[in-house]
Design an enzyme around this catalytic site. Structure first.
Site, PDB file in Angstrom:
ATOM      1  N   ASP A  12      25.617  13.627 -17.999  1.00 22.27           N
ATOM      2  CA  ASP A  12      24.172  13.463 -18.035  1.00 22.27           C
ATOM      3  C   ASP A  12      23.775  13.046 -19.449  1.00 22.27           C
ATOM      4  OD1 ASP A  12      21.469  13.652 -17.217  1.00 22.27           O
ATOM      5  OD2 ASP A  12      21.341  15.666 -18.044  1.00 22.27           O
TER       6      ASP A  12
ATOM      7  N   ARG B 203      17.884   5.811 -13.931  1.00 25.07           N
ATOM      8  CA  ARG B 203      16.902   5.988 -12.864  1.00 25.07           C
ATOM      9  C   ARG B 203      17.577   6.470 -11.576  1.00 25.07           C
ATOM     10  NH1 ARG B 203      12.332   7.249 -14.896  1.00 25.07           N
ATOM     11  NH2 ARG B 203      11.459   5.719 -16.322  1.00 25.07           N
TER      12      ARG B 203
END
Length: 1117
Positions: A382, A765
């Site tokens: 992440d 996204r």
């Protein structure tokens, strides 16, 4: 009040239950209507796998799915039913021990999960019930209850005067910035008296309209919806109506079922086990066949009238199976379980992983995957909170084409430092003030007073001598407001739609906030419309350069663009700032169109977007800003080390492309020479063709470009060119979920080929479940590469569960990722040591353990097989029952366990300094068929030498001075003695890192064998029906010939190994710089070269006297 479905929606990728109608408050008002309340799930959260009632059958079912466990169960039953040459205890006791230890371990881990679930489910919350506020356990909340807690709820009431509340969603999407949410307008102030009905009309889309009066209907959107897992900030309390509970909340639906993860080592063990099963069956068939062939020969003694049936033959086959079953190392599973469990403490005890701020170390949730840490090929990480600290800092700005940097010492220009142009003109001074006003007005920042700050425990900033702090929906906005404050313009707060600013002259300016045009990922900009005291109506807008430049004059863009590009290359986040003055007539039209769009019950988002686009045109560019998102400590060095170790790093984030791209450059995943390929909505819309056709075209072009060098596609490029890929969530949906008319597997194949050819991949996204889809796609690709996912928020849980190994970052915002991970660390920099040092050593240790177990059991049972050729295939055991039972449990188990816990064939410092060493263990290098064949041949050689060496010794009928002849039990004891000493000293030869524990267990095991043999054969045990070894061991050692044979056979067995180590020259990087006592070459000839010492391999005999004190568990990993 009634709530009806309209097209004001909050898009969610997760599937929800179908349409539902929720009754809120007093139900009696609906008694006259034909209304049937739907049944919804309760609010319990369940992450455990077992209950008290199903633990035993479920756990036993899972354990007996293992081939070895099921096999030994069958063998145990055969020993109980059939008259076999060995006792059922020899198989039943080890099996019972394995099953019990594993069940206790898994039961303890599930108890921890139950404990964590109860902390959530038993938490007391305030619920409005029958017009009164009562305290109830969280698990008892029902859909439609008005609660003072964050479930998935519609906000009804807030303690703030402006009917708003602020939350952080770090545990949902990893973002720690504050988000503003609004209460339902015009609702009843006393929630105890509220009466309403909510209707949802879509499975994939939430329609959230609400009618707050009998004759009116308000359409609500995401700003009125609060999701479970969000953290309340700057607000004392709120009330809302629960619309989804328990496992139907968004947070629970983002999770996937926690499946049992299996390591590559376990799969290799099963493959080797099948080979040895075939060996076992082959030996049993050979002996059974030869037994009947031998008995059918003329002159052989067979009972008169005895007729051999197929049943007898099958019984004999089973007896041989039982006799040879020790070739299957069932005790290996016990040792592996203990090695994994005890070895995991080295991660927990590692002082480098200890965080002084929260006083915690690393956490191991699943010890079954320790060796997988040394086999990782793909790392999925992440961004926010993992790669970065999510801590923004204003660096510089550009105003009207001139670059400005902050000067600490207040001098002329009020702290500005102009680096490329003069600003002494009055016109430039006005542009500065206008730019700083835009930064102070165009944002969603709120000023947090010290009293509220103390409630939240957040850090407080000092502004104009008063204690207050800033909170906003984005950390960028706080950084910009603080940047303006450094230059003399201070935002004082928003009160009753009035924004106050303290300018450089210490005058307070007041602006009325007329409209706020919120940021969205499509527009990539935000605007505010304000009115000054002089009556001027101004629009201030800020956004990404790609969305701003087309709306500005070209000559203005040219002055600013060079600064924006330079800042982007330096890894800064850039925003452009513009303004527009609105006349009274224009503003009236803008105000009407915005109000009409906001009140629309259908296509509200489309109408709002159109209204925003109309007003955000014809603007004047003022300048641009540069903000730095600081990386985690040593994040760049960690990513560089992982790539040097042969791992491919993918960044999976929900952030926008520009932000994530800058982070990739800052963390060195993208280098300045890296050529970027882009698969985004923007590139799909360039060709003017349907998206799927354009996507296929781009995939084919990129594939040719990457895989066909020296042709027209890249004849100009260098051979060492690195490539990176950028893909967004929308494009990824087309790749993974292609329409039925297209071949989805073709899209995936092309996409995966392109990704595997790139050094790094950025996916932006993305929804949480898309992250899991990406991990699954790579995990199931050709070769089944080992994947690792690392994240810090609940939005990362899906990919953490999907990957072979899941790493959770112990951040300050939520612990969902940590709870669902296999390992938890505090900072990204710890990942380097976890993989390159701990993972590498864990894999080498357990690989040697597995190969060694198969080897020593083959050495153990091969003489038993050969003995049948000399005892008429009578199923006569070569070894005593005590030796059969204790060989794997007592005599040879502890040395290999100590080796698998403390061995360091290369010291940790070298492993960290030379990441390329990690590559040499890739692709399960030590557990391939080559090393397995080597160990098997070595076991066959030793087994043949043990048996025939003792056989030739016993060719002399009189080995004792008394003339007494040795019997078959003495023969078996000689073979067993040579066996125990050889396999133990073989392990001593392989040991490179000696501790006092290694010395104790190796020499202690040999001593224990001698002492046990003396006592077992020297005492008449009353519980034994027959004592086969009575004084056999003592008589054997009284023979000089037996002593000579034993020593000679041990030396002959180990001689090839010693010669191989002596004759092999050191190879590998940095050999001369590595101390001889810490680095050595691994003894397996089938593995890649590793650094080796220049000392003789037998120096381990003298190392105990000269060695220093053993390292701590943390350093010995």
């Amino acid at each position: 009040d009634v709530i009806r479905p309209v097209n004001a929606l909050c898009h969610l990728h997760e599937k929800r239950v179908g349409s539902r109608t929720i009754c809120v408050g007093c139900r009696s008002s609906l008694t006259t209507e034909a209304f049937l309340q739907q049944a919804f799930c309760d609010n319990r959260i369940v992450s455990s796998k077992y209950t008290v009632w199903n633990f035993l059958p479920k756990n036993l079912f899972k354990q007996f799915r293992r081939i070895a466990n099921f096999y030994f169960l069958i063998i145990f039953l055969v020993q109980v039913i059939v008259d076999t040459p060995t006792s059922p205890v020899t198989s039943g006791l080890p099996l019972f021990f394995v099953i019990t230890v594993t069940a206790i371990k898994q039961g303890y881990e599930d108890w921890l999960r139950h404990k964590a679930d109860n902390e959530v489910n038993k938490y007391l919350v305030t619920v409005v019930e029958d017009g009164q506020r009562v305290r109830k356990e969280s698990e008892k909340i029902k859909v439609g209850d008005i609660v003072e807690v964050l479930e998935d709820l519609i906000l009804l009431q807030s303690s703030r005067d402006d009917d708003t509340c602020f939350v952080t969603t770090a545990s949902l999407d990893g973002e720690s910035n504050h988000k503003t949410h609004y209460t339902v307008p015009d609702t009843e102030k006393e929630v105890e008296l509220l009466n309403a009905t909510i209707e949802f009309a879509s499975v994939h889309i939430w329609y959230l309209p609400i009618c707050v009066a009998v004759s009116a209907c308000e359409s609500l959107g995401p700003e009125n919806l609060l999701l479970k897992g969000a953290t309340l900030k700057n607000t004392k309390k709120i009330y809302g109506v629960a619309v989804y509970t328990g496992m139907e909340t968004k947070m629970a639906l983002n999770y996937q079922g926690k499946s049992q993860k299996r390591s590559a080592v376990e799969k290799s063990i099963n493959a080797f086990l099948i080979v040895y099963l075939f060996l076992l069956v082959g030996k049993a068939l050979v002996c059974t066949t030869l037994k009947y062939v031998w008995q059918s020969r003329p002159g052989e003694r067979v009972q008169p009238g005895e007729i051999r049936t197929l049943g007898d033959m099958f019984t004999d086959f089973l007896s041989f199976m039982v006799l040879f079953n020790f070739i299957i190392p069932v005790s290996m599973y016990v040792t592996v379980e203990m090695q994994k469990f005890l070895g995991s403490f080295f991660i927990t005890w590692d002082k480098d992983f200890f965080d002084t701020e929260i006083q915690e170390g690393a956490l191991v949730n699943t010890s079954d995957l320790n060796e997988e840490l040394g086999q990782v090929e793909y790392v999925f990480t992440d961004k926010t909170g993992t790669l970065t600290q999510n801590n923004m800092e204003f660096i510089e700005c550009c105003i009207d084409g001139f670059q400005y940097k902050y000067r600490e010492s207040q001098a002329e220009l009020d702290g500005f430092s102009v680096t490329d142009g003069p600003i002494y003109k009055v016109q430039e001074k006005e542009m500065e003030d206008l730019f700083l006003r835009a930064l102070c007005l165009c944002h969603t920042v709120q000023v947090k007073e010290s009293q509220l700050a103390e409630v939240d425990g957040d850090q407080i900033d000092s502004i104009s001598g008063a204690q207050c702090g800033f909170i906003a929906s984005s950390p960028d906005e706080v950084a910009l407001v603080k940047g303006a404050m450094k230059y003399g313009f201070t935002f004082l707060g928003l009160e009753c739609k009035n924004m106050k600013i303290l300018n450089r002259d210490n005058d307070v300016e007041v602006y009325e906030l007329l409209h706020m045009l919120n940021f969205d990922p499509v527009r990539r900009r935000m605007s505010v419309i304000v009115k000054s005291k002089t009556g001027e109506t101004l629009l201030f807008c800020k956004g990404a350069d790609s969305s701003m430049f087309p709306r500005l004059r070209r000559e203005e863009v040219d002055r600013i663009q060079v600064h924006v590009q330079r800042n982007a290359k330096e890894g800064y986040r850039t925003l452009c700032v513009a303004y527009k003055q609105l006349s009274t007539e224009v503003y009236v039209q803008v105000d009407a169109s915005l109000r009409e769009a906001r009140l629309a019950l259908e296509d509200r988002e489309e109408k709002l977007a159109a209204a925003y686009n109309r007003v955000e045109t014809g603007m004047t560019l003022i300048g641009a800003t540069a903000v730095e998102d600081r990386l985690q400590e040593q994040a760049a060095e960690t990513m560089e080390a992982l790539q040097s170790a042969g791992m491919k790093v993918w960044v999976l984030t929900g952030d926008k492309m520009e932000t994530a791209k800058s982070t990739c450059y800052a963390s060195r995943l993208f280098q300045q020479g890296t050529e970027l390929l882009e698969l985004t909505v923007r590139t799909l819309e360039e060709g003017g063709r349907p998206r799927e056709e354009r996507l296929l075209q781009l995939l084919q072009e990129y594939r040719l470009y990457l895989l066909l060098p020296c042709v027209v596609y890249r004849s100009w490029s260098s051979a060492g060119q690195d490539y990176g890929l950028i893909v967004d969530g929308a494009t990824l949906s087309l790749v993974l979920n292609a329409s039925p008319e297209t071949d989805s597997s073709r899209y995936k194949s092309l996409f995966l080929t392109i990704c595997q050819s790139c050094t790094s991949v950025l996916c932006c996204r993305m929804a949480p479940l898309q992250k899991a889809q990406i991990v699954r796609m790579v995990k199931n690709s050709k070769g089944n590469p080992i994947t690792l996912s690392v994240g810090d928020g609940a939005n990362d849980v899906s990919m953490i569960l999907e990957a072979h190994v899941g790493i959770g970052i112990k951040g300050k915002e939520g612990r969902q990722a940590v709870r669902n991970s296999d390992y938890a660390i505090h900072k990204l920099k710890h990942l380097k040591k976890l993989l390159l040092a701990h993972g590498h050593l864990y894999y080498v240790r357990i690989a040697h353990l597995v190969q060694y177990f198969f080897y020593k059991n083959l050495c153990f049972i091969l003489p038993q097989f050969l003995y049948q050729f000399y005892c008429g295939y009578s199923q006569q055991p070569l070894y005593d029952a005590a030796y059969l039972t204790m060989y794997n449990i007592n005599f040879t188990s502890m040395p290999i366990l100590a080796y698998s816990l403390f061995e360091q064939h290369i010291c940790i410092e070298i492993l960290l300094d030379s990441p390329t060493l990690y590559r040499q263990m890739a692709k399960n290098a030590l557990l391939r068929w080559g090393p397995f064949s080597y160990w098997t041949l070595l076991g066959i050689f030793h087994g043949l030498l043990f048996f025939f060496g003792a056989f030739f010794l016993f060719s002399n009928p009189a080995l004792l001075s008394t003339g007494q002849v040795f019997g078959n039990w003495a023969f078996g004891t000689v073979v067993f003695t040579v066996l125990v000493f050889t396999v133990t000293l073989k392990l001593a030869l392989d040991t490179r890192h000696w501790t006092w524990i290694n010395h104790f267990v190796i020499w202690g095991s040999l001593s224990f064998y001698i002492v046990f043999s003396f006592f077992w054969g020297g005492i008449i045990w009353p519980f034994l029906e027959q004592q086969r070894l009575y004084f056999v061991f003592a008589n054997m050692l009284s023979s000089v010939s037996a002593w000579l044979a034993i020593v000679l056979l041990i030396l002959l067995s180990l001689l090839p190994e010693v010669l191989l180590l002596v004759l092999r020259r050191p190879r590998g990087p940095r050999v001369r710089q590595v101390p001889a006592t810490t680095v050595s070459r691994y003894s397996d000839p089938f593995i890649p070269s590793l650094p080796a010492p220049s000392f003789l391999p037998l120096t381990f005999f003298f190392s105990f006297a000269n060695s220093s004190s053993p390292p701590s568990p943390a350093s010995s990993a």
